[in-house]
Design an enzyme around this catalytic site. Structure first.
Site, mmCIF file in Angstrom:
data_model
loop_
_atom_site.group_PDB
_atom_site.id
_atom_site.type_symbol
_atom_site.label_atom_id
_atom_site.label_comp_id
_atom_site.label_asym_id
_atom_site.label_seq_id
_atom_site.Cartn_x
_atom_site.Cartn_y
_atom_site.Cartn_z
ATOM 1 N N ASN A 1 0.850 -1.108 -0.052
ATOM 2 C CA ASN A 1 0.162 0.036 0.074
ATOM 3 C C ASN A 1 1.078 1.362 -0.023
ATOM 4 O OD1 ASN A 1 -1.330 2.286 1.111
ATOM 5 N ND2 ASN A 1 -3.064 0.994 1.797
ATOM 6 N N ARG B 1 5.004 18.466 0.144
ATOM 7 C CA ARG B 1 5.896 19.309 -0.666
ATOM 8 C C ARG B 1 5.320 19.954 -2.009
ATOM 9 N NH1 ARG B 1 11.250 20.187 1.156
ATOM 10 N NH2 ARG B 1 10.845 20.023 3.347
ATOM 11 N N HIS C 1 -5.563 3.649 -1.864
ATOM 12 C CA HIS C 1 -6.621 3.876 -1.115
ATOM 13 C C HIS C 1 -6.888 5.253 -1.109
ATOM 14 C CE1 HIS C 1 -9.114 2.764 2.603
ATOM 15 N NE2 HIS C 1 -9.729 3.678 2.010
ATOM 16 N N GLU D 1 -8.617 0.624 -3.466
ATOM 17 C CA GLU D 1 -9.631 0.428 -1.925
ATOM 18 C C GLU D 1 -10.201 1.605 -1.628
ATOM 19 O OE1 GLU D 1 -7.223 -1.734 0.707
ATOM 20 O OE2 GLU D 1 -6.498 0.195 1.660
ATOM 21 N N HIS E 1 -3.959 -4.499 7.465
ATOM 22 C CA HIS E 1 -4.089 -3.322 8.403
ATOM 23 C C HIS E 1 -3.209 -3.813 9.551
ATOM 24 C CE1 HIS E 1 -5.339 0.726 10.002
ATOM 25 N NE2 HIS E 1 -5.904 0.914 8.655
ATOM 26 N N ASP E 2 -1.962 -2.834 9.827
ATOM 27 C CA ASP E 2 -1.087 -2.786 10.819
ATOM 28 C C ASP E 2 -0.416 -4.350 10.822
ATOM 29 O OD1 ASP E 2 -1.309 -0.504 12.419
ATOM 30 O OD2 ASP E 2 -3.647 -1.026 12.406
ATOM 31 N N HIS F 1 1.685 1.175 6.034
ATOM 32 C CA HIS F 1 2.283 2.002 7.267
ATOM 33 C C HIS F 1 3.559 1.265 7.636
ATOM 34 C CE1 HIS F 1 2.011 5.049 10.486
ATOM 35 N NE2 HIS F 1 2.167 4.167 11.263
HETATM 36 N N1 PXP Z 1 -6.609 -2.438 4.269
HETATM 37 C C1 PXP Z 1 -7.414 -1.276 4.240
HETATM 38 C C2 PXP Z 1 -8.686 -1.246 4.034
HETATM 39 C C3 PXP Z 1 -6.783 -0.035 4.800
HETATM 40 O O1 PXP Z 1 -7.434 1.161 4.749
HETATM 41 C C4 PXP Z 1 -5.243 -0.159 5.043
HETATM 42 C C5 PXP Z 1 -4.833 1.377 5.440
HETATM 43 O O2 PXP Z 1 -4.747 2.395 4.191
HETATM 44 C C6 PXP Z 1 -4.693 -1.110 4.704
HETATM 45 C C7 PXP Z 1 -5.262 -2.325 4.550
HETATM 46 C C8 PXP Z 1 -3.198 -1.230 5.271
HETATM 47 O O3 PXP Z 1 -2.849 -0.897 6.566
HETATM 48 P P1 PXP Z 1 -1.441 -0.441 7.159
HETATM 49 O O4 PXP Z 1 -1.023 0.869 6.292
HETATM 50 O O5 PXP Z 1 -1.457 -0.522 8.546
HETATM 51 O O6 PXP Z 1 -0.491 -1.501 6.547
#
Ligand code: PXP
Length: 244
Positions: free
Chosen positions: A7, A18, A43, A73, A194-195, A217
């Site tokens: 991502n 910037r 996203h 997404e 996510h995370d 992230h």
């Molecule tokens: N899946 C979705 C639906 C998300 O919104 C995000 C963050 O944009 C991610 C996965 C990826 O999460 P992370 O940035 O914590 O790896």
């Protein structure tokens, strides 16, 4: 094998800070693909504060050239869907995030939103775009995603990541095993995200047949941390050898 989709929203966030095209989102995506990622995730949120709708076309061209997957997404606003229709990514993951939300923090409630999603999923199918719905692991009705026409679900992994390494984390992981099984039994492919990070990913992938993980992230933070010694060595060398 699980497909790694990077991502690149955080790269877009840096770029936007910037006003120039630096860092170049496409160049970073290309580097990720060169280094073995199987896909790129973007996203674009409703305010386009990091990824922009205008990023999608260039990334589609890149992914197509490289035989990689593009996952776009977001919340299915008319604007978001128009971009998806125009550029036809490999996969479109629908996420119930409000405009002002800091990050995605829950999955769909299909009893509430199922009829809203059904025609959107049908349209994605007609366009040849694989669909996925962002879902909570403890949603007992995850199988409804299949009934309304989704191809896959993406399990929201923040609760696993938050408790990783604790007894509670192990219980939550068992919940993810069960959710994946319920979804797969219903005929859905299972993605996750996510995370997730270098520390917690391998234990998560003990769950059978996770088709894709999308990671942003943590991957960017880990890249920074891994590179800091190399970069600082060069800056200090320049300053200490070139300043009078
Ligand atoms: N899946 C979705 C639906 C998300 O919104 C995000 C963050 O944009 C991610 C996965 C990826 O999460 P992370 O940035 O914590 O790896």
């Amino acid at each position: 094998m699980t497909l790694l989709s990077i991502n690149i929203n955080k790269i877009a966030l840096l770029r936007n800070s910037r006003g120039r095209n630096d860092p170049d989102v496409n160049a970073f995506a290309m580097r990720c693909l060169d280094l073995g990622a199987g896909g790129i995730t973007l996203h674009p949120r409703q305010d386009q504060r990091h990824a922009r709708y205008s990023d999608v076309g260039k990334l589609k061209t890149l992914c197509q050239l490289r035989g990689a997957e593009l996952n776009v997404e977001g919340y299915p606003t008319p604007e978001f869907l128009a971009v998806v229709h125009q550029h036809r990514p490999t996969q479109c993951t629908l996420v119930p995030d409000a405009a002002e939300q800091l990050t995605s923090d829950h999955g769909w409630d299909l009893h509430k939103d199922g009829e809203f999603l059904r025609p959107i999923l049908a349209e994605l199918k007609a366009l040849g775009i694989r669909s996925s719905l962002f879902m909570d692991y403890d949603n007992v009705d995850i199988h409804l995603a299949k009934e309304i026409g989704a191809d896959r679900v993406e399990l929201y992994t923040e609760p696993y990541a938050e408790h990783f390494g604790t007894a509670q984390g192990e219980i939550i992981l068992q919940g993810f095993f069960a959710a994946a099984k319920r979804a797969q039994y219903a005929g859905l492919g299972v993605n996750a995200g996510h995370d997730l990070n270098l520390e917690n990913l391998s234990a998560f992938l003990r769950i059978p047949n996770i088709l894709e993980v999308s990671i942003g992230h943590a991957a960017v933070i880990e890249c920074i941390e891994s590179g800091v010694a190399h970069v600082l060595k060069q800056y200090t060398s320049i300053c200490y050898t070139h300043s009078p």
